[in-house]
Design a protein around this motif. Structure first.
Motif, mmCIF file in Angstrom:
data_model
loop_
_atom_site.group_PDB
_atom_site.id
_atom_site.type_symbol
_atom_site.label_atom_id
_atom_site.label_comp_id
_atom_site.label_asym_id
_atom_site.label_seq_id
_atom_site.Cartn_x
_atom_site.Cartn_y
_atom_site.Cartn_z
ATOM 1 N N THR A 59 1.090 -1.345 -0.187
ATOM 2 C CA THR A 59 0.064 0.090 -0.066
ATOM 3 C C THR A 59 0.739 1.292 -0.100
ATOM 4 O O THR A 59 0.764 2.263 -0.811
ATOM 5 C CB THR A 59 -0.906 0.184 1.190
ATOM 6 O OG1 THR A 59 -1.826 -1.042 1.248
ATOM 7 C CG2 THR A 59 -1.971 1.287 1.033
ATOM 8 N N TRP A 63 1.294 2.193 -3.872
ATOM 9 C CA TRP A 63 -0.018 3.239 -3.711
ATOM 10 C C TRP A 63 -1.129 3.030 -4.501
ATOM 11 O O TRP A 63 -2.334 2.923 -4.122
ATOM 12 C CB TRP A 63 0.621 4.535 -3.519
ATOM 13 C CG TRP A 63 -0.406 5.615 -3.452
ATOM 14 C CD1 TRP A 63 -0.293 6.961 -3.969
ATOM 15 C CD2 TRP A 63 -1.240 5.653 -2.441
ATOM 16 N NE1 TRP A 63 -1.372 7.674 -3.576
ATOM 17 C CE2 TRP A 63 -2.189 6.811 -2.588
ATOM 18 C CE3 TRP A 63 -2.005 4.702 -1.411
ATOM 19 C CZ2 TRP A 63 -3.122 7.254 -1.793
ATOM 20 C CZ3 TRP A 63 -2.961 5.361 -0.679
ATOM 21 C CH2 TRP A 63 -3.603 6.519 -0.806
ATOM 22 N N VAL A 155 -1.779 8.057 2.202
ATOM 23 C CA VAL A 155 -1.287 6.964 2.344
ATOM 24 C C VAL A 155 -1.165 6.111 3.617
ATOM 25 O O VAL A 155 -1.212 5.058 3.832
ATOM 26 C CB VAL A 155 0.281 7.091 1.677
ATOM 27 C CG1 VAL A 155 1.197 5.944 1.911
ATOM 28 C CG2 VAL A 155 0.252 7.630 0.017
#
Length: 248
Positions: A59, A63, A155
């Motif tokens: 992740t 992203w 994020v």
């Protein structure tokens, strides 16, 4: 009072204040929809046998959600590492026009190119749409600080969501995870439609929605490339034609 104070009565730029404003901007309907989509991604990663540490790392590092879905698909298909890396790279090429459009808006006379390179990592549809709507109302010297807060918050928040949902994904019905994952393309379409500045973008989306399913039946392996190339080209030609007629 000295000359410097007269030249800059507001004092030094408050980067921390604008960084915080960027964090606040991430708390929005697009941000919540993105989080809901990452709920589905966490369930998908768990079903694919990816560990929680790998899912969270993915992740933060990859992203963009579609690229992670492509990577999970490659893992589930047993693809080799070079093939998976190539698939992720190709899926991320679509972000290049977004980076090209956004970076000039963030650039300032005192900014460093390295800062822009680092901030380009945060460019995805959600952060790009929010930034393109609001960045022109922000002082140019503060735009990198503001976007750092926006992109960094998105994020980090989704890394936490992935870690949390991964632990409870076993209790979620599979159809719920799939439905949450589908919110992302729906949001992408509506956001891009609303933020489009020229009719050519609307034409391209309409052609894509028509040609995508058609080419999926004709050439399943090249449906996106064919629909994008033909639909995008047709949208450009139609836009140029209508623009030329309006100037006559």
């Amino acid at each position: 009072m000295n000359d410097d104070a007269l030249a800059n009565p507001a004092g030094p730029p408050d980067h921390f204040r604008w960084f915080f404003r960027g964090m606040v901007a991430s708390v929005s309907v697009p941000g919540l929809i993105l989080i809901s989509a990452f709920v589905g991604f966490a369930g998908l990663a768990r079903e694919a046998g990816v560990s929680v540490a790998q899912a969270v790392f993915m992740t933060g590092l990859v992203w963009a959600l579609p690229a992670k879905v492509v990577l999970i698909g490659a893992i589930m298909a047993g693809s080799s590492l070079p093939a998976a890396a190539l698939a992720v790279a190709l899926s991320s090429v679509r972000l290049t026009p977004m980076v090209v459009a956004l970076m000039p808006e963030l650039r300032s006379d005192r900014g460093r190119p390295l800062t822009l390179y680092l901030l380009s990592h945060f460019v995805a549809v959600t952060s790009w749409v929010i930034a393109m709507e609001k960045v022109r109302d922000i002082p140019r010297e503060m735009r990198t600080s503001w976007y750092s807060g926006l992109g960094g918050s998105l994020v980090v928040a989704n890394m936490l969501v992935v870690a949390l949902v991964y632990a409870i994904a076993g209790s979620l019905p599979p159809i719920l995870s799939a439905a949450l994952l589908l919110l992302t393309p729906i949001y992408f379409l509506t956001s891009l439609w609303g933020s489009a500045r020229e009719a050519a973008s609307h034409y391209a989306m309409i052609f894509g929605m028509i040609l995508g399913p058609l080419f999926h039946l004709i050439t399943p392996g090249f449906d996106l490339m064919a629909a994008g190339s033909i639909g995008g080209g047709a949208a450009y030609l139609l836009h140029r034609s209508r623009k030329g007629q309006s100037t006559e």
